[in-house]
Design an enzyme around this catalytic site. Structure first.
Site, mmCIF file in Angstrom:
data_model
loop_
_atom_site.group_PDB
_atom_site.id
_atom_site.type_symbol
_atom_site.label_atom_id
_atom_site.label_comp_id
_atom_site.label_asym_id
_atom_site.label_seq_id
_atom_site.Cartn_x
_atom_site.Cartn_y
_atom_site.Cartn_z
ATOM 1 N N SER A 84 0.851 -1.178 0.000
ATOM 2 C CA SER A 84 0.000 0.000 0.000
ATOM 3 C C SER A 84 0.891 1.234 0.000
ATOM 4 C CB SER A 84 -0.962 -0.040 1.189
ATOM 5 O OG SER A 84 -1.881 1.036 1.133
ATOM 6 N N HIS B 264 -2.896 -0.836 -3.288
ATOM 7 C CA HIS B 264 -4.138 -0.081 -3.099
ATOM 8 C C HIS B 264 -4.162 1.089 -4.076
ATOM 9 C CE1 HIS B 264 -4.533 -1.616 1.313
ATOM 10 N NE2 HIS B 264 -4.967 -2.493 0.427
ATOM 11 N N ASP C 213 -4.571 -4.613 5.885
ATOM 12 C CA ASP C 213 -4.884 -5.450 4.733
ATOM 13 C C ASP C 213 -3.645 -6.294 4.407
ATOM 14 O OD1 ASP C 213 -6.359 -6.517 2.647
ATOM 15 O OD2 ASP C 213 -5.891 -4.882 1.256
#
Length: 200
Positions: free
Chosen positions: A23, A50, A143
């Site tokens: 990310s 992301h 995540d």
């Protein structure tokens, strides 16, 4: 020292696919990690960062200019092919089906993200089992922690970027907290690991 750790972790393994999640700071990390992989690399590499939902991803274009292997955005129902770097596109979850093809879905965001690293990793763990290598890099939320745990539970090899080196340490730390990975390595050593896969 790390090379010996890597060799030990690879002993007796047959890795058929690589999935990578990142990310915040992930583009820079992948630019250190992936260029240098050879054309004809012996397995698919699937990377998910992301992304903002309302913008087309430029990642495949950016990386194709720097890679010898073909790079493209994963498409729905496309077979997962060795020697290709795939990126998840924006606005859809990406998963790997049992027949080793990609699937895109519009289910609700997970950890405020769509695509979600957990979706990809958990599906790839189901598809590849112990023949999967999961790598989790820098990022600002949790995540990927559950996804890495799923890969480990399925017998796959799990590698987390050293949080001390990561631009944002939250994601690596959350994964380490949930289930101890097989290896915690800086990017240079993860790159070495990816190259060493060609010799096992």
């Amino acid at each position: 020292m790390n090379r010996e750790q890597i060799r030990a972790a690879l002993t007796g393994r047959s890795i058929e696919a690589v999935v990578i999640g990142a990310s915040a700071g992930g583009v820079g990390a992948l630019l250190k990690l992936l260029p240098g992989l050879p054309a004809g690399y012996g397995r698919p590499v699937v990377a998910l960062l992301h992304l903002p939902e309302n913008r087309r991803s430029q990642l495949a274009d950016v990386f194709q200019q720097r890679m010898q292997m073909p790079v493209r955005e994963a498409a729905d129902k496309e077979p997962v092919s060795s020697g290709t770097l795939y990126f998840a596109g924006s606005g859809y979850h990406l998963s790997v089906e049992q027949d080793r093809s990609f699937s895109l879905s519009c289910e609700a965001p997970l950890h405020f993200a769509r695509p979600s690293i957990d979706y990809l990793m958990e599906s790839a763990a189901d598809a590849y089992g112990p023949r999967l290598l999961g790598i989790l890099l820098t990022g600002a939320n949790n995540d990927g922690a559950a996804g890495m745990a799923a890969i480990g539970a399925a017998g796959g090899l799990t590698v987390v970027q050293d949080p001390q080196e990561a631009e944002v340490a939250t994601m690596p730390n959350e994964a380490i907290k949930l289930r101890a990975p097989d290896l915690v390595l800086p990017l240079d050593d993860i790159h070495t690991l990816l190259l060493m896969l060609e010799n096992i």
